[in-house]
Design a protein around this motif. Sequence first.
Motif, PDB file in Angstrom:
ATOM      1  N   LYS A  45       0.833  -1.212   0.000  1.00  0.00           N
ATOM      2  CA  LYS A  45       0.000   0.000   0.000  1.00  0.00           C
ATOM      3  C   LYS A  45       0.864   1.256   0.000  1.00  0.00           C
ATOM      4  N   ASP A  46       1.900   1.258   0.853  1.00  0.00           N
ATOM      5  CA  ASP A  46       2.778   2.428   0.955  1.00  0.00           C
ATOM      6  C   ASP A  46       3.516   2.677  -0.359  1.00  0.00           C
ATOM      7  N   ILE A  47       4.053   1.599  -0.928  1.00  0.00           N
ATOM      8  CA  ILE A  47       4.810   1.725  -2.180  1.00  0.00           C
ATOM      9  C   ILE A  47       3.889   2.193  -3.300  1.00  0.00           C
ATOM     10  N   ASN A  48       2.680   1.673  -3.307  1.00  0.00           N
ATOM     11  CA  ASN A  48       1.719   2.090  -4.320  1.00  0.00           C
ATOM     12  C   ASN A  48       1.420   3.584  -4.209  1.00  0.00           C
ATOM     13  N   GLY A  49       1.271   4.052  -2.968  1.00  0.00           N
ATOM     14  CA  GLY A  49       1.032   5.479  -2.747  1.00  0.00           C
ATOM     15  C   GLY A  49       2.200   6.320  -3.232  1.00  0.00           C
ATOM     16  N   GLU A  50       3.430   5.840  -2.993  1.00  0.00           N
ATOM     17  CA  GLU A  50       4.613   6.555  -3.457  1.00  0.00           C
ATOM     18  C   GLU A  50       4.683   6.558  -4.983  1.00  0.00           C
ATOM     19  N   ALA A  51       4.237   5.467  -5.599  1.00  0.00           N
ATOM     20  CA  ALA A  51       4.233   5.389  -7.065  1.00  0.00           C
ATOM     21  C   ALA A  51       3.288   6.431  -7.659  1.00  0.00           C
ATOM     22  N   VAL A  52       2.168   6.672  -6.975  1.00  0.00           N
ATOM     23  CA  VAL A  52       1.221   7.695  -7.429  1.00  0.00           C
ATOM     24  C   VAL A  52       1.870   9.078  -7.350  1.00  0.00           C
ATOM     25  N   LYS A  53       2.581   9.339  -6.255  1.00  0.00           N
ATOM     26  CA  LYS A  53       3.285  10.626  -6.111  1.00  0.00           C
ATOM     27  C   LYS A  53       4.325  10.786  -7.217  1.00  0.00           C
ATOM     28  N   MET A  54       5.035   9.697  -7.511  1.00  0.00           N
ATOM     29  CA  MET A  54       6.042   9.731  -8.569  1.00  0.00           C
ATOM     30  C   MET A  54       5.406  10.050  -9.913  1.00  0.00           C
ATOM     31  N   SER A  55       4.226   9.492 -10.153  1.00  0.00           N
ATOM     32  CA  SER A  55       3.503   9.748 -11.394  1.00  0.00           C
ATOM     33  C   SER A  55       3.145  11.235 -11.517  1.00  0.00           C
TER      34      SER A  55
END
Length: 204
Positions: free
Chosen positions: A70-80
């Motif tokens: 979940k955390d990594i997915n959230g960071e991936a959204v920020k990266m996007s």
Amino acid sequence: MAAIQGQQYFVSAAIVAAELHKAMLVAREISLTASNARALALRAGHGAAGFRAITEFIEELARKTVTASKDINGEAVKMSRTASEIARTRDALDRFHQAFEKAKDSPNLASLKPALEHTKAQFETLEATFHKQINQLIARLEELGRELRTATVLAAMSRVEASASGREFESSLNVIAENVARAASKIQKHVKNSQQLFSEITLI
């Protein structure tokens, strides 16, 4: 070019999100497996005491995987989002350079320089942020990968403890051990796919 690169970032981030979602689903399966294992181990009694202790580690592994995913997915959204800003800022820089080229003899050209310098600084900041986000995500994925490697050890220990539980329960507990090993292998595959995608993004 900027639009193409931005699109690549978005596609990669979306694929990573899908991979991590699959990992979370499998982790939840492991959690359910651990609950079933605990119930079975309780029925098996003293002979499966070691197996009961292992189920706690299996559940903890599942919890860590779900939380990390979940955390990594959230960071991936920020990266996007950062990638989107990079694409827009790069496009603005291209337009500035075109304007400077077309109007290089204009006496008012100097008035555009502050805006150009501000856009350049913004672009450099965004790029630095983006690479920092990628490195952080890669580190998080590597950490999750290390956690998942313990699942192989847990599965092996589970088989040993299953053999000590008595003939009536050994087969069922062995099935649980195999399920844990198989699920961990699936999650590791999704994590490796995510790592590969982030490694490729750094080369774009």
